[in-house]
Design an enzyme around this catalytic site. Structure first.
Site, mmCIF file in Angstrom:
data_model
loop_
_atom_site.group_PDB
_atom_site.id
_atom_site.type_symbol
_atom_site.label_atom_id
_atom_site.label_comp_id
_atom_site.label_asym_id
_atom_site.label_seq_id
_atom_site.Cartn_x
_atom_site.Cartn_y
_atom_site.Cartn_z
ATOM 1 N N HIS A 172 -4.738 -0.984 -5.267
ATOM 2 C CA HIS A 172 -5.213 0.113 -4.384
ATOM 3 C C HIS A 172 -5.941 1.017 -5.446
ATOM 4 O O HIS A 172 -5.501 1.523 -6.383
ATOM 5 C CB HIS A 172 -4.219 0.719 -3.750
ATOM 6 C CG HIS A 172 -3.565 -0.173 -2.916
ATOM 7 N ND1 HIS A 172 -2.363 -0.824 -3.321
ATOM 8 C CD2 HIS A 172 -3.860 -0.494 -1.508
ATOM 9 C CE1 HIS A 172 -2.201 -1.652 -1.981
ATOM 10 N NE2 HIS A 172 -2.949 -1.423 -1.043
ATOM 11 N N CYS A 191 0.761 -1.237 -0.056
ATOM 12 C CA CYS A 191 0.024 -0.223 -0.191
ATOM 13 C C CYS A 191 0.826 1.142 -0.129
ATOM 14 O O CYS A 191 0.570 2.286 -0.846
ATOM 15 C CB CYS A 191 -0.993 -0.111 1.119
ATOM 16 S SG CYS A 191 -1.148 -1.749 1.916
ATOM 17 N N ASP A 208 -2.255 -7.422 -5.703
ATOM 18 C CA ASP A 208 -2.540 -6.250 -4.763
ATOM 19 C C ASP A 208 -3.226 -5.114 -5.446
ATOM 20 O O ASP A 208 -2.387 -5.036 -6.886
ATOM 21 C CB ASP A 208 -1.271 -6.025 -3.961
ATOM 22 C CG ASP A 208 -1.923 -5.205 -2.595
ATOM 23 O OD1 ASP A 208 -3.194 -5.164 -2.352
ATOM 24 O OD2 ASP A 208 -0.981 -5.077 -1.797
ATOM 25 N N ARG A 225 6.445 -11.237 5.559
ATOM 26 C CA ARG A 225 5.911 -11.049 6.936
ATOM 27 C C ARG A 225 6.455 -12.019 7.913
ATOM 28 O O ARG A 225 6.715 -13.267 7.581
ATOM 29 C CB ARG A 225 4.290 -11.264 7.018
ATOM 30 C CG ARG A 225 3.526 -10.320 6.076
ATOM 31 C CD ARG A 225 2.131 -10.515 6.302
ATOM 32 N NE ARG A 225 1.565 -9.285 5.166
ATOM 33 C CZ ARG A 225 0.395 -9.308 4.780
ATOM 34 N NH1 ARG A 225 -0.216 -10.051 5.367
ATOM 35 N NH2 ARG A 225 -0.068 -8.262 3.940
ATOM 36 N N LYS A 255 -14.773 -4.000 5.523
ATOM 37 C CA LYS A 255 -14.214 -4.870 4.222
ATOM 38 C C LYS A 255 -15.220 -5.773 3.826
ATOM 39 O O LYS A 255 -16.109 -6.291 4.705
ATOM 40 C CB LYS A 255 -13.089 -5.483 4.619
ATOM 41 C CG LYS A 255 -13.135 -6.364 5.792
ATOM 42 C CD LYS A 255 -11.780 -7.265 6.291
ATOM 43 C CE LYS A 255 -12.148 -8.120 7.360
ATOM 44 N NZ LYS A 255 -10.721 -8.908 7.664
ATOM 45 N N GLN A 294 1.249 -10.894 -3.503
ATOM 46 C CA GLN A 294 -0.120 -10.398 -3.482
ATOM 47 C C GLN A 294 -0.592 -10.054 -4.875
ATOM 48 O O GLN A 294 0.396 -9.285 -5.454
ATOM 49 C CB GLN A 294 -0.477 -9.527 -2.586
ATOM 50 C CG GLN A 294 -0.519 -9.619 -0.936
ATOM 51 C CD GLN A 294 -0.623 -8.479 -0.037
ATOM 52 O OE1 GLN A 294 -0.188 -7.475 -0.239
ATOM 53 N NE2 GLN A 294 -1.547 -8.778 0.784
ATOM 54 N N HIS A 347 -8.248 -1.040 -0.709
ATOM 55 C CA HIS A 347 -7.262 -2.275 -0.965
ATOM 56 C C HIS A 347 -8.256 -3.459 -1.452
ATOM 57 O O HIS A 347 -8.988 -3.667 -0.795
ATOM 58 C CB HIS A 347 -6.384 -2.766 0.318
ATOM 59 C CG HIS A 347 -6.015 -1.529 1.297
ATOM 60 N ND1 HIS A 347 -4.586 -1.357 1.511
ATOM 61 C CD2 HIS A 347 -6.775 -0.754 2.025
ATOM 62 C CE1 HIS A 347 -4.340 -0.513 2.351
ATOM 63 N NE2 HIS A 347 -5.684 0.060 2.663
HETATM 64 ZN ZN LIG Z 1 -3.228 -2.338 0.500
#
Ligand SMILES: [Zn+2]
Ligand SMILES: [Zn+2]
Length: 697
Positions: free
Chosen positions: A439, A388, A437, A417, A523, A435, A569
């Site tokens: 945004h 992010c 991912d 992580r 979410k 990910q 996200h």
């Molecule tokens: Zn994010």
């Protein structure tokens, strides 16, 4: 016979009892019964069938606490009972008791039958007693530890200097059958703590002595459960008799030190499982076998898809060539779809200075989940746990106007992580993963359309990769506790309404879970259901009020003023590694044609057909297929078998006849020999199947 005895007991009770108590049943009715009547008596009075079907009872004294809701089922809570739970008497609230427990005060009463998960736990714990009974009959020198029910069955800890063998386990299972056939009543007895301790000490039952000393106080009475000549210190409850343990199996053996200390004697823990019926037990084993066959760790090795290497570290995944092919298909599809759906692809670094993580807040609230910092000459750096902040930096790098919004940045971003050693699990729980991912930065009035688009995209992912069923959850805040959440009430209401409206527009059934949102916004989670009915949490669409504020994000509105955009996200595979693991299990390694690492295996019947094999391979490769030509000096059948073992969708065999006529003989995975067909026709058909991403071959 039993009925007759009971009737006598009933009349005796009636005669004896002058006092009556009120039993409140779940349907709201109240039954007066004699003081001392048991839940079994109440069940029998309602119907003998109910009495026979009842396993255990849940009671709550009526005067202590309020609502009947307190008696509601605890929603399949199958946690393993802690030791304390097993021995300490429960003082308040609803509790489970034996059907034979005499009732002496007004109670709410619920009879639990075989439909109840809690009743199953009671059966399983009773099976543990049956197992201990069998062990003591076969091996009287054994000392008893404890034997709770677990999620999957039960275990019992034993101390015996000689290790149990596989033959012993079989003998124990057989003896358990005898204990069950004897249908011994489980009888609860109260005894003074001192007397109990003395008996256990005389028997050198050191573990029982420990449990009594630890979980009861001097002067108290302790409860013992007896079946036949077997006695155990236990709080209960139990099924009425050993005959109610109808379907069980001894599973395996594991070692454990008494109280987890290696200075203590080593115990032998025998695991078993039990169900209400043989049918359920068989289904459980069939399922275990199916789960094992599909285990992505087993298949990953067998099909040479991926590995995790001790030398490199736990939770770090190596994609081998065949796994890498599948990953490429997944990633290519994802990137193409992103572009088609109006996203911009970006790439960002794997590490960043600590200053960035301070601005984003990760350095504070997320630090314990990050890899520790790396000191370089100019600053300390950290591996990224999320993408992010990087996408935010790209957004911030140039001024934005309302005409630019929504801005959608997508990246297959690798993140790291920290997971504790020993908690990693194949591809499902790792320390490094990628990910898919994205945004989305948009104006508040664009939220709903953006969320609808995210849901449609998520549905496309599921459909494309062969999943038909999914479950959706909407996690919201707790408006009664606004301090625990970032962002104002009106922002939360706007965001929740946006998500709800989007779900309604897509006519999607969902469950709202209040108080389960991240602190920075509500979410939507989409959990897919695999072929075995297991749920996997993958896609998530998440609102964020926090980061746009922390990074002071802006756009210039139509009014010429500066405004803060809303940020979403979203990840659809979730993690590429995890999704890959789920795919392996979903297909048991037999991937659809478009994903299969090798799509066609080519088998020349004799050495003289090798040249034609080269031609076929070249034609297929030119058409875009991944092929493997088996030119080993092996028998045709051996080659076909080896290629079939790799779960290759098509095995093409050819000899003189096929070579002369430009044909191939086609063996379809799972469907056998389909005979010869012209190579050109085969190519056309296979192409069509790849293009349509067909699951069928
Ligand atoms: Zn994010
Ligand atoms: Zn017990």
């Amino acid at each position: 016979m039993k009925v007759a005895i009971l009737k006598t007991r009933h009349s005796k009770l009636k005669a004896m009892a002058e006092k009556q108590i009120q039993v409140h049943l779940p349907d709201g009715s109240v039954r007066p019964v004699a003081d001392g009547a048991t839940p079994y008596d109440v069940a029998y009075a309602i119907s003998p069938r109910l009495a026979a079907a009842s396993v255990v009872a849940r009671i709550e004294p009526v005067h202590t606490s309020g609502s009947p809701a307190a008696l509601a089922e605890t929603d399949g809570d199958t946690k393993t009972a802690s030791e304390a739970e097993m021995y300490t008497a429960q003082a308040q609230g609803p509790r489970l008791v034996d059907l034979a427990t005499p009732l002496h005060e007004d109670v709410r009463l619920q009879l639990l039958t075989e439909k109840d998960t809690e009743a199953l736990k009671v059966v399983r714990h009773s099976a543990a007693h049956v197992m201990a009974t069998a062990v003591l009959e076969l091996f009287p020198e054994t000392k008893l530890g404890h034997g709770p029910a677990t999620d999957a069955g039960f275990f019992y800890d034993f101390y015996r200097p000689t290790p149990f063998t596989q033959e012993d386990l079989l003998a124990i299972e057989q003896k358990m059958g005898e204990v069950v056939a004897r249908d011994e009543k489980f009888v609860r007895e109260q005894e003074s703590r001192e007397k109990g301790l003395e008996e256990f000490k005389t028997n050198q039952d050191f573990m029982k002595v420990h449990f009594v000393e630890r979980f009861t106080k001097p002067g108290e009475e302790i409860s013992l459960y007896r079946n036949g000549s077997f006695v155990d210190f236990c709080r209960g409850p139990h099924v009425p008799s050993t005959g109610r343990v109808k379907a069980f199996k001894v599973m395996n053996l594991a070692g454990a030190y008494w109280l987890g200390d290696e200075k203590n004697p080593q115990l032998q823990r025998i695991y078993g499982t039990a169900f209400f019926s043989k049918k359920e037990l068989d289904a459980y084993f069939a399922r275990l076998e199916e789960i094992h066959k599909r285990d992505h760790r087993v298949l990953g090795k067998q099909l040479d898809l991926f590995s995790i290497q001790e030398l490199a570290g736990a939770g770090l995944v190596f994609f081998h060539p065949k796994g890498a092919v599948i990953r490429k298909q997944m990633e290519d599809w994802m990137k193409d779809e992103c572009i088609r759906r109006g996203y911009d692809l970006v790439y960002t670094p794997h590490v960043a200075k600590i200053n960035l993580w301070q601005t984003s807040g990760h350095e504070g609230f997320y630090a314990k989940d990050m890899f520790t910092p790396m000191e370089l000459d100019d600053a300390a750096y950290r591996l990224k746990p999320m993408n992010c902040p990087f996408h935010i930096l790209i957004y911030k790098n140039s001024p934005k106007s309302y005409r630019d919004l929504p801005v959608r940045y997508a990246e297959l971003g690798s993140v790291y992580r920290y997971e504790r050693s020993g908690t990693m699990h194949g591809l499902l729980r790792v320390r490094g993963f990628t990910q898919d991912d994205a945004h989305i930065f948009c104006m508040p009035e664009q939220i709903e359309d953006e969320v609808v688009a995210c849901i449609e995209f998520a549905q496309a992912v599921l459909k494309t990769f062969g999943f038909t069923e999914f479950k959706v959850e909407l996690s919201t805040w707790d408006p009664k506790d606004p301090k625990s959440w970032a962002g104002s009430a009106d922002k939360w209401e706007m965001a929740i309404a946006g998500l709800e409206n989007a779900l309604k527009r897509k006519e999607i059934d969902y469950r709202t879970i209040p108080g389960e949102a991240a602190f920075y916004g509500p979410k939507i989670d989409i959990k897919l259901v695999d072929v075995l009915g297991r749920l996997w949490q993958l896609s998530t669409v998440q609102f964020d009020f926090n980061l746009p504020a922390r990074f002071e994000l802006e756009y210039v509105g139509e009014d010429g003023e500066r405004h803060q955009p809303v940020m979403v996200h979203r990840a659809l595979f979730g993690s590429v590694e995890r999704f890959f693991g789920v795919l392996i299990e979903q297909y048991a390694g037999a991937f659809p044609l478009w994903l299969a690492p090798v799509q066609m295996g080519l088998v020349p019947i004799a050495e003289r057909h090798a040249a034609y094999g080269e031609t076929v391979a070249a034609r297929l490769k030119a058409a875009g297929f991944r092929v493997e030509l088996d030119t080993r000096n092996e028998k045709m059948n051996a080659k076909v078998r080896d290629l079939t073992m790799q779960k290759i969708p098509y095995v093409l065999v050819f000899g003189d006849k096929e070579a002369e006529s430009e044909q191939v003989s086609v063996r379809v995975r799972g469907a056998g020999d389909k005979g010869a067909m012209p190579l050109a026709d085969f190519i056309a058909q296979a192409k069509q199947r790849v293009e349509s991403k067909s699951i069928e071959l």
